[in-house]
Each structure stands twice: as structure tokens, then as C-alpha cells.
Design a protein around this motif. Sequence first.
Motif, PDB file in Angstrom:
ATOM      1  N   SER A   1      64.570  95.305  48.753  1.00 52.65           N
ATOM      2  CA  SER A   1      65.247  94.517  47.718  1.00 52.65           C
ATOM      3  C   SER A   1      64.825  93.051  47.740  1.00 52.65           C
TER       4      SER A   1
ATOM      5  N   TRP B   1      62.585 101.883  50.671  1.00 55.09           N
ATOM      6  CA  TRP B   1      61.601 100.799  50.576  1.00 55.09           C
ATOM      7  C   TRP B   1      60.232 101.262  51.019  1.00 55.09           C
TER       8      TRP B   1
ATOM      9  N   ASP C   1      71.536  96.004  45.529  1.00 58.48           N
ATOM     10  CA  ASP C   1      71.030  97.228  46.161  1.00 58.48           C
ATOM     11  C   ASP C   1      72.122  98.186  46.601  1.00 58.48           C
TER      12      ASP C   1
ATOM     13  N   ASN D   1      68.890  91.422  46.111  1.00 53.92           N
ATOM     14  CA  ASN D   1      69.376  92.069  47.322  1.00 53.92           C
ATOM     15  C   ASN D   1      70.837  92.494  47.161  1.00 53.92           C
TER      16      ASN D   1
ATOM     17  N   ALA E   1      69.889  98.573  41.448  1.00 54.24           N
ATOM     18  CA  ALA E   1      68.637  97.919  41.859  1.00 54.24           C
ATOM     19  C   ALA E   1      67.427  98.588  41.211  1.00 54.24           C
TER      20      ALA E   1
ATOM     21  N   ASN F   1      67.687 106.852  43.454  1.00 56.97           N
ATOM     22  CA  ASN F   1      68.671 105.778  43.542  1.00 56.97           C
ATOM     23  C   ASN F   1      69.783 105.949  42.509  1.00 56.97           C
TER      24      ASN F   1
ATOM     25  N   PHE G   1      68.427 103.881  49.154  1.00 55.58           N
ATOM     26  CA  PHE G   1      68.583 102.469  48.816  1.00 55.58           C
ATOM     27  C   PHE G   1      67.370 101.736  49.356  1.00 55.58           C
ATOM     28  N   LEU G   2      67.148 100.527  48.892  1.00 54.31           N
ATOM     29  CA  LEU G   2      65.967  99.755  49.288  1.00 54.31           C
ATOM     30  C   LEU G   2      66.128  99.050  50.623  1.00 54.31           C
TER      31      LEU G   2
END
Length: 187
Positions: free
Chosen positions: A169, A2, A109, A106, A115, A156, A163-164
Amino acid sequence: GWRAVISSYLIAVVIFTQLPAGGTYVFDRYGDFLLRLLPAIGMVFITGFCDDWLDLLPKYKLTGQFVASGFAYLAGVRLFDAPPGLDWLAFLATAFWLILCSNAFNLTDGTDGLAGTLAVVSCLGLITVAIALDYYSLALVFAPLLGAILPFLRANWPPAKLFLGDTGSLTLGFLIGCGGAALARRF
């Protein structure tokens, strides 16, 4: 993950605002919507960040998303224009939609590539429809986001290295929901 996506997005927005004379025409003309939307984006970002670090109770997470939805509504994001006296109904429908989009995104993710792919396809779709409808201010929100997501998608993709998290997400889902709501009023 993120950090890279959100940082890249914000850097792109800052660059848009700081281009030399003549280069800021698009932002000067269409950037108002993006600037009005930044408090909402910031609120959902903070909510996701707090959830990642403090593992918020669901009621606090939903409260943060509800407040972010209020900021988005004030920025002009609405699913529909309500008749006089029923603005609360338009707000509740919009808040429900944005919270639903945030949490649905979300949930994607944790699966390798899902995602990132969903975000890229959503941004491409929103940009394409926005340009087709001469809704350049909305395209301006999603063009830098697409540019920020593409490098993340590579990391990803299976086997995923990044991952976010809730921070990324929830923020992406919220933004995509804002785009969908903004387009809903154009039809």
C-alpha cells in the motif's frame, strides 16, 4: 497480496526491457523515466517491508518515505518548478505530497476492495490523462501496474482474501502520488 502485485509489476518491466528488436520501441523511447524512478520505488518498498516485519516507529517510517521522495525528486518528479534558489521549496512540497499519498493509500488497505479499486481507478485515470497529454513515459509506468493490480483486485474484493500490507500500500500510494505530481507539471 503485495508479493503478487509488486512481482507482477517488476516482471512486466523486465519483459518490456527484454523484448526482441522492434518490440522495445516504446520502452527505448519512453522508459527512461521508469528506470530513473526505480530507486525511489525500491526505497519506499523497503520501508514498507521493514514496517510490516519490524513494526517501525513512525519516525523511521517517515524517514524512509522522505528518502524515497528525494530519489523521486531526483528522477524528475516535482509538483512545480521552483524559481532559482528555491528548489528546496519544490522538494519539500513534493516530499509532503508523496508522503501524504503513501500514507493515505495505506489507510485504505484494511477495507475490503477499497485499496484495489482505488488503485485501478487511479491507474486508469493516470494512463488516460498521460496519453491525452502525449506523456507516454508516465503511461508506461502505470500500464504494467494496472495489469498487476487487476488480479489482486479480485482477491481483495469483499470478502477479501488478500490485503497489500504496508509494503504494497505504501508503494502503490507513492507511485500514484508520483503520477499526480508528474502530471501537475504538465498543466
